[in-house]
Motif scaffolding. Structure first.
Motif, PDB file in Angstrom:
ATOM      1  N   ARG A 271       0.653  -1.163   0.036  1.00  0.00           N
ATOM      2  CA  ARG A 271      -0.139  -0.203  -0.003  1.00  0.00           C
ATOM      3  C   ARG A 271       0.984   1.179  -0.027  1.00  0.00           C
ATOM      4  NH1 ARG A 271      -4.481   0.068   4.467  1.00  0.00           N
ATOM      5  NH2 ARG A 271      -3.008   0.190   5.601  1.00  0.00           N
ATOM      6  N   HIS A 272       2.177   1.138   0.518  1.00  0.00           N
ATOM      7  CA  HIS A 272       2.899   2.264   0.602  1.00  0.00           C
ATOM      8  C   HIS A 272       3.429   2.753  -0.451  1.00  0.00           C
ATOM      9  CE1 HIS A 272       4.934   5.009   3.155  1.00  0.00           C
ATOM     10  NE2 HIS A 272       6.312   4.576   2.660  1.00  0.00           N
ATOM     11  N   SER A 273       3.929   1.905  -1.249  1.00  0.00           N
ATOM     12  CA  SER A 273       4.626   1.935  -2.742  1.00  0.00           C
ATOM     13  C   SER A 273       3.850   1.798  -3.966  1.00  0.00           C
ATOM     14  CB  SER A 273       5.996   1.401  -2.816  1.00  0.00           C
ATOM     15  OG  SER A 273       5.783  -0.013  -3.171  1.00  0.00           O
ATOM     16  N   LYS A 274       2.640   0.935  -3.670  1.00  0.00           N
ATOM     17  CA  LYS A 274       1.689   0.548  -4.642  1.00  0.00           C
ATOM     18  C   LYS A 274       2.448  -0.460  -5.705  1.00  0.00           C
ATOM     19  CE  LYS A 274      -1.454   4.149  -3.932  1.00  0.00           C
ATOM     20  NZ  LYS A 274      -0.750   4.388  -2.740  1.00  0.00           N
ATOM     21  N   LEU A 275       3.504  -1.036  -5.249  1.00  0.00           N
ATOM     22  CA  LEU A 275       4.237  -1.937  -6.081  1.00  0.00           C
ATOM     23  C   LEU A 275       3.261  -3.550  -5.682  1.00  0.00           C
ATOM     24  CD1 LEU A 275       7.934  -1.464  -5.882  1.00  0.00           C
ATOM     25  CD2 LEU A 275       6.289  -0.706  -7.763  1.00  0.00           C
ATOM     26  N   PHE A 276       3.250  -4.332  -6.997  1.00  0.00           N
ATOM     27  CA  PHE A 276       2.745  -5.607  -6.682  1.00  0.00           C
ATOM     28  C   PHE A 276       3.924  -6.482  -6.050  1.00  0.00           C
ATOM     29  CE2 PHE A 276      -0.210  -4.685 -10.402  1.00  0.00           C
ATOM     30  CZ  PHE A 276      -1.020  -4.062  -9.383  1.00  0.00           C
ATOM     31  N   TYR A 277       3.642  -7.466  -5.269  1.00  0.00           N
ATOM     32  CA  TYR A 277       4.605  -8.290  -4.728  1.00  0.00           C
ATOM     33  C   TYR A 277       4.196  -9.696  -4.778  1.00  0.00           C
ATOM     34  CZ  TYR A 277       3.158  -7.455  -0.209  1.00  0.00           C
ATOM     35  OH  TYR A 277       2.520  -7.375   0.950  1.00  0.00           O
ATOM     36  N   ALA A 278       5.159 -10.829  -4.663  1.00  0.00           N
ATOM     37  CA  ALA A 278       4.589 -12.039  -4.652  1.00  0.00           C
ATOM     38  C   ALA A 278       4.662 -12.737  -3.470  1.00  0.00           C
ATOM     39  CB  ALA A 278       5.315 -13.006  -5.947  1.00  0.00           C
ATOM     40  N   ASN A 279       5.655 -12.593  -2.778  1.00  0.00           N
ATOM     41  CA  ASN A 279       5.658 -13.109  -1.374  1.00  0.00           C
ATOM     42  C   ASN A 279       6.537 -12.534  -0.309  1.00  0.00           C
ATOM     43  OD1 ASN A 279       8.654 -13.335  -2.201  1.00  0.00           O
ATOM     44  ND2 ASN A 279       8.001 -15.272  -3.385  1.00  0.00           N
ATOM     45  N   VAL A 280       6.699 -13.130   0.797  1.00  0.00           N
ATOM     46  CA  VAL A 280       7.282 -12.292   1.903  1.00  0.00           C
ATOM     47  C   VAL A 280       8.643 -11.546   1.635  1.00  0.00           C
ATOM     48  CG1 VAL A 280       7.996 -12.242   4.307  1.00  0.00           C
ATOM     49  CG2 VAL A 280       6.362 -13.723   3.506  1.00  0.00           C
ATOM     50  N   GLU A 281       9.731 -12.531   0.881  1.00  0.00           N
ATOM     51  CA  GLU A 281      10.867 -11.867   0.652  1.00  0.00           C
ATOM     52  C   GLU A 281      10.810 -10.762  -0.159  1.00  0.00           C
ATOM     53  OE1 GLU A 281      10.298 -15.412  -0.299  1.00  0.00           O
ATOM     54  OE2 GLU A 281      10.853 -16.222   1.976  1.00  0.00           O
ATOM     55  N   GLU A 282       9.986 -10.862  -1.304  1.00  0.00           N
ATOM     56  CA  GLU A 282       9.833  -9.694  -2.077  1.00  0.00           C
ATOM     57  C   GLU A 282       9.241  -8.450  -1.443  1.00  0.00           C
ATOM     58  OE1 GLU A 282       7.566 -10.293  -5.648  1.00  0.00           O
ATOM     59  OE2 GLU A 282       8.993 -11.969  -6.175  1.00  0.00           O
ATOM     60  N   PHE A 283       8.515  -8.840  -0.423  1.00  0.00           N
ATOM     61  CA  PHE A 283       7.831  -7.623   0.364  1.00  0.00           C
ATOM     62  C   PHE A 283       8.909  -6.783   0.985  1.00  0.00           C
ATOM     63  CE2 PHE A 283       6.031  -6.004   4.169  1.00  0.00           C
ATOM     64  CZ  PHE A 283       5.346  -4.832   3.820  1.00  0.00           C
ATOM     65  N   ALA A 284       9.917  -7.793   1.569  1.00  0.00           N
ATOM     66  CA  ALA A 284      11.075  -7.038   2.092  1.00  0.00           C
ATOM     67  C   ALA A 284      11.827  -6.131   1.001  1.00  0.00           C
ATOM     68  CB  ALA A 284      11.890  -8.216   2.877  1.00  0.00           C
ATOM     69  N   THR A 285      12.142  -6.832   0.022  1.00  0.00           N
ATOM     70  CA  THR A 285      12.937  -5.980  -1.102  1.00  0.00           C
ATOM     71  C   THR A 285      12.127  -4.658  -1.340  1.00  0.00           C
ATOM     72  OG1 THR A 285      13.311  -8.258  -1.986  1.00  0.00           O
ATOM     73  CG2 THR A 285      14.016  -6.600  -3.101  1.00  0.00           C
ATOM     74  N   VAL A 286      10.854  -5.074  -1.545  1.00  0.00           N
ATOM     75  CA  VAL A 286      10.127  -3.892  -1.872  1.00  0.00           C
ATOM     76  C   VAL A 286       9.954  -2.566  -1.051  1.00  0.00           C
ATOM     77  CG1 VAL A 286       7.591  -2.990  -2.229  1.00  0.00           C
ATOM     78  CG2 VAL A 286       8.331  -5.084  -3.289  1.00  0.00           C
ATOM     79  N   ARG A 287       9.974  -3.202   0.311  1.00  0.00           N
ATOM     80  CA  ARG A 287      10.126  -2.025   1.173  1.00  0.00           C
ATOM     81  C   ARG A 287      11.581  -1.298   1.483  1.00  0.00           C
ATOM     82  NH1 ARG A 287       6.167  -0.952   5.250  1.00  0.00           N
ATOM     83  NH2 ARG A 287       4.434  -0.907   3.657  1.00  0.00           N
ATOM     84  N   SER A 288      12.524  -2.016   0.889  1.00  0.00           N
ATOM     85  CA  SER A 288      13.974  -1.532   1.018  1.00  0.00           C
ATOM     86  C   SER A 288      14.315  -0.625  -0.343  1.00  0.00           C
ATOM     87  CB  SER A 288      14.961  -2.495   1.155  1.00  0.00           C
ATOM     88  OG  SER A 288      14.870  -3.252   0.166  1.00  0.00           O
ATOM     89  N   LEU A 289      13.420  -0.655  -1.302  1.00  0.00           N
ATOM     90  CA  LEU A 289      13.582   0.078  -2.618  1.00  0.00           C
ATOM     91  C   LEU A 289      13.797   1.500  -2.390  1.00  0.00           C
ATOM     92  CD1 LEU A 289      12.133  -2.090  -5.194  1.00  0.00           C
ATOM     93  CD2 LEU A 289      14.050  -1.920  -4.771  1.00  0.00           C
ATOM     94  N   PRO A 290      14.503   2.462  -2.992  1.00  0.00           N
ATOM     95  CA  PRO A 290      14.481   3.700  -3.141  1.00  0.00           C
ATOM     96  C   PRO A 290      13.522   4.237  -3.855  1.00  0.00           C
ATOM     97  CG  PRO A 290      16.531   3.002  -4.173  1.00  0.00           C
ATOM     98  CD  PRO A 290      15.749   1.685  -3.517  1.00  0.00           C
ATOM     99  N   MET A 291      13.120   5.352  -3.561  1.00  0.00           N
ATOM    100  CA  MET A 291      11.816   6.025  -4.312  1.00  0.00           C
ATOM    101  C   MET A 291      12.043   6.017  -5.703  1.00  0.00           C
ATOM    102  SD  MET A 291       9.293   7.858  -2.554  1.00  0.00           S
ATOM    103  CE  MET A 291       9.074   9.479  -3.284  1.00  0.00           C
TER     104      MET A 291
END
Lengths: 114, 666
Positions: free
Chosen positions: A77-97
């Motif tokens: 919800r924060h970045s609006k990116l789609f993700y597939a699993n927990v590991e990806e969520f961690a990656t998504v959250r660490s991505l810069p703007m």
């Protein structure tokens, strides 16, 4: 570049090439050409460039993870990116703007409101 | 490693100027130009193969920015097609005459035509005396054809021209009968064109505005986002190579990506692409040890210089002191005259002044002596002191390994702690998160805390836990982190050369399937048009069941992008899905998807009827530039209607507006 000097022998004159420094002719973009074409009264049977555009899709669009391409059941919800699993969520959250913005732009979802 | 792909980084070879023999010169031989938005292929109709194949691009270098009056501005020449040896060097100056799949920029087109004719060696004076067969996009706007004819007839004085559609030429070249559903996957567009009994059903043809260039830029951006470090090494040309040589269309995309979600499958099948790797020399070609040595040497030299200066100053002061003392002696001896003489030279006014100066110099000398002593001690220290604060590894290799592991573990735990702290702070900044609630709880407890708050030191930690700013803990951790990082950088054994290569590899998993999948799912790049399969289904719907069957049994696949492995099978699967149960279907792939349009146009130019399908110069002047002689592979010609006269335009708005009076009840 001067037109005269470089004119090959098989030409009498340059048709559209202008000398540098002279005012450049503005070429209409395809969009402008099509708009102009549209304003004319064409016979009914005429097939024009814009009339053979593919139909809009009627199938629901599938969601794929932006970073891996896997089927993505979740949206951050924060970045609006789609993700597939927990590991990806961690990656998504660490991505810069800029990277998240890049992914959204790639998917054509960067200018949606909300 | 077993499956590392090495990029070839193809280089273009500049085109030669072909021989323009008498057969050509006086033979009125037609010239065939397949003017595609990706490549242009040019050749004489009497030869088997095209003479020129080049990318339809020109690079116009910017003018020299330094405008010195002395030398005239040198404009680097325009590079066209295969002249562009390094396309990445001029990526931002590239121009093309195409907008999507239609020629709109005719200045560039003229430059390309110059290139074509001069590389064919045409040397006739004042005109190009050959009929031309030129391909154009399906349903090209009349405006564009008019400009093209204007260029060819008036710019080059050609005797005649014939326009045709590339995919139709390709279809007739492949001799698949006169009924087919053409699927032409091009560089900017995908066309689905139904042809029934030799008749193109234009009104039911459809175009998906997406092609190879979109796939390239999609994959380009995707990989750049995946590997931000290699942004500059991931170039468009390399992506093009990956797409052309290592990509394919999945038979069932959902099934394919499901396979990739399994880590074992991923490991076994991932494609690794090696980017060029340059051994980076350490900044000045010196090892860390040498650099340290050099630094030490510089420090020592600086100290020496300082020491020498101090000693010089000391000597100077002592000299002055001696002189002043001598003057003092004079007055004590009673030589007033001599004294007066002497103090004039020293700019001293009286005896008191003299005494003050002497004491000043004494103090100065004392200070200087102390400094020299201190400096000498420091120098000794510099030799022995093992730079405090730096981590010193044990020298024994086994202990060193243990120490290294320990340091790494410490480093990792610190990083983890920092991350968790950051996460907590980020969560705290938001309302309604658990961390924010916890913070509020602590604050309220603080407010309610009694007088005994602060009796224990740990009470004060409450403030740390509610602070939103970086606290002293994180500062201390930060310092420790820097220290550990430095130590690791210094003592960690450098990765082996082949390991360092791996950091310059792109791992391609789903990506080689993902880019071509755009054809079937344009929604992946935010394009809301129907994909290839859906559009085909849409086109089928407009025909009677008998014609549908005819079309489905002859789906003809052509165009550069139809060369993806697996596309044919995928289309067959999609047809099986969309066609009625147990009906037949067949997909035929062009023999040479890229060149068949040219071969087809060449056959066309060689046919007996060619003369009848040409627009002659007289036709051009008679019918106008947009005119087109229709033939089996051409677009249909609809004369452009006259522009609507002004008075036919919608009447002024006022007349149509129905005025309503609104009565407001009070």
């Amino acid at each position: 570049m001067t037109g005269e000097e470089e004119k090959p022998c098989f030409k009498r004159e340059n048709k559209f090439i202008v000398k540098s420094g002279c005012k450049k002719r503005m070429w209409r973009s395809l969009k402008q050409i099509l708009t102009a074409e549209r304003t004319l009264l064409w016979p009914n049977e005429a097939v024009l460039y814009y009339s053979i555009n593919a139909p809009p899709t009627f199938k629901p669009t599938k969601k794929y993870s932006d970073i891996s391409g896997l089927p993505a059941p979740y949206v951050d919800r924060h970045s609006k990116l789609f993700y597939a699993n927990v590991e990806e969520f961690a990656t998504v959250r660490s991505l810069p703007m800029d990277i998240t913005a890049g992914y959204l732009q790639l998917r054509g979802a960067n200018n949606l409101v909300g | 490693m077993e499956n590392i792909l090495v990029l070839k980084d193809y280089k273009t070879v500049p085109d030669i100027v072909h021989e323009y023999g008498p057969t050509l010169k006086f033979g009125h031989i037609p010239l065939v130009i397949d003017n595609g938005s990706y490549q242009c292929r040019v050749g004489w109709s009497i030869y088997e193969e095209p003479h020129l194949i080049f990318k339809n691009l020109i690079a116009r270098p910017r003018k020299d920015r330094c405008k010195k009056d002395a030398e005239p501005p040198v404009t680097p020449p325009i590079q066209i097609g295969n002249d562009i040896l390094n396309i990445e060097a001029v990526r931002f100056q590239l121009k093309t005459q195409f907008d999507k799949n239609v020629v709109t920029h005719f200045e560039v087109q003229e430059q390309v035509c110059d290139y074509i004719f001069s590389h064919l060696g045409i040397d006739s004076e004042g005109s190009v005396p050959h009929p031309i067969v030129m391909t154009e996009a399906f349903v090209t706007p009349n405006y564009c054809r008019q400009l093209m004819s204007e260029l060819l007839f008036e710019g080059y004085g050609i005797p005649a021209v014939s326009y045709g559609v590339d995919s139709l030429f390709s279809m007739y070249r492949n001799d698949i009968g006169d009924t087919a559903l053409i699927v032409n996957c091009g560089y900017h567009t995908i066309h689905i064109i139904p042809v029934i009994r030799g008749k193109v059903i234009g009104e039911h043809a459809r175009r998906i505005n997406l092609g190879g260039s979109e796939m390239i830029s999609y994959l380009h951006k995707l990989l750049q986002l995946k590997y931000p470090v290699h942004v500059n090494a991931i170039t468009m040309s390399r992506i093009e190579e990956i797409l052309q040589e290592h990509s394919s269309v999945a038979l069932d995309y959902q099934e394919e990506i499901r396979k990739w979600s399994n880590p074992d499958y991923y490991e076994a099948n991932v494609k690794k692409v090696q980017l060029p790797y340059v051994q980076t020399a350490s900044s000045s070609g010196l090892t860390a040890e040498q650099q340290k040595e050099r630094k030490k040497e510089m420090a020592r030299r600086l100290l020496e210089i300082n020491a020498r200066k101090r000693e010089e100053r000391l000597a100077e002061d002592e000299e002055q002191l001696n002189q002043l003392l001598a003057i003092q002696d004079m007055i004590e001896d009673g030589d007033t005259d001599e004294f007066n003489e002497a103090i004039k030279g020293f700019d001293i006014k009286s005896y008191e002044d003299l005494q003050r100066q002497i004491s000043n110099i004494n103090v100065r000398i004392e200070k200087n002596k102390q400094r020299i002593l201190a400096a000498a001690n420091a120098e000794e220290n510099l030799e022995v002191r093992p730079t405090p604060g730096r981590m010193q590894p044990p020298s024994d290799p086994e202990a060193f390994q243990a120490w290294l592991n320990e340091t790494r573990a410490k480093y990792r735990s610190l990083v983890a702690r920092r991350e968790s702290r950051r996460a907590r702070r980020a969560a705290m900044a938001k309302r309604r998160s658990a961390a924010a609630a916890e913070r509020m709880r602590v604050i309220s407890r603080l407010a309610a805390a009694g007088d005994d708050f602060g009796d224990q030191d740990s009470d004060w930690d409450a403030y740390k836990s509610i602070s939103r700013e970086a606290d002293s803990d994180s500062e201390a951790d930060g310092e420790r982190l820097v220290e550990l990082e430095e130590a690791l950088r210094e003592y960690e054994p450098p990765p082996a050369a082949d390991q360092r290569h791996t950091t310059h590899q792109l791992h391609l998993a789903i990506e080689p399937y993902r880019a071509p999948e755009l054809m079937f799912q344009p929604s992946m790049m935010g394009n809301l048009e129907a994909g290839l399969a859906e559009s085909m289904e849409y086109v089928f719907k407009h025909f009677s069941p008998e014609d549908q069957l005819l079309l489905a049994n002859n789906v003809f696949l052509t165009g550069g992008c139809s060369q993806f492995p697996g596309l044919k099978e995928r289309l067959e699967r999609e047809l099986l899905e969309m066609r009625p149960f147990q009906s037949t279907h067949k997909v035929v792939k062009a023999k040479n998807p890229s060149l068949d349009p040219w071969y087809g146009a060449r056959d066309f130019a060689g046919s007996n009827e060619f003369e009848n399908w040409c627009v002659s110069k007289e036709d051009y002047y008679e019918m106008g530039g947009e005119y087109l002689k229709e033939h089996y592979a051409s677009n249909k010609y609809y004369k452009s209607p006259a522009p609507i006269a002004d008075n036919n335009l919608a009447p002024a708005g006022d007349a149509n507006v129905v005025k309503e009076e609104i009565v407001v009840d009070c």
